[in-house]
Design a protein around this motif. Structure first.
Motif: not given
Length: 71
Positions: A15, A18-19, A24-25, A27-31, A34
């Motif tokens: 994780g 990924v960060t 995360v930034e 994709t605006d934290d769009d899981r 991701i």
């Protein structure tokens, strides 16, 4: 119990990557996005292009670590 701790540590480290890669930034934290991107990586690793992809990504990742391009 030890295997569970090892698995937890592995998940935390992954994780973190990924960060650190900025996903995360970016994709605006769009899981879902991701996961889709990671699915693309997995598909490429299942293809005949596997070794070429691994070589490219290994070089790029090493450079990112060496140049502190990831925080």
């Amino acid at each position: 119990m030890i295997k569970r701790r090892e698995r937890t540590r592995q998940l935390i480290e992954l994780g973190g990557l990924v960060t650190k890669a900025g996903l995360v930034e970016l994709t605006d934290d769009d899981r879902v996005v991701i996961l889709g991107a990671l699915g693309e990586i997995a598909a490429r690793l299942r293809s005949d292009d596997r070794e070429q992809a691994l070589l490219l990504w290994r070089r790029r990742g090493k450079r990112m670590f060496e140049n502190n391009e990831i925080d």
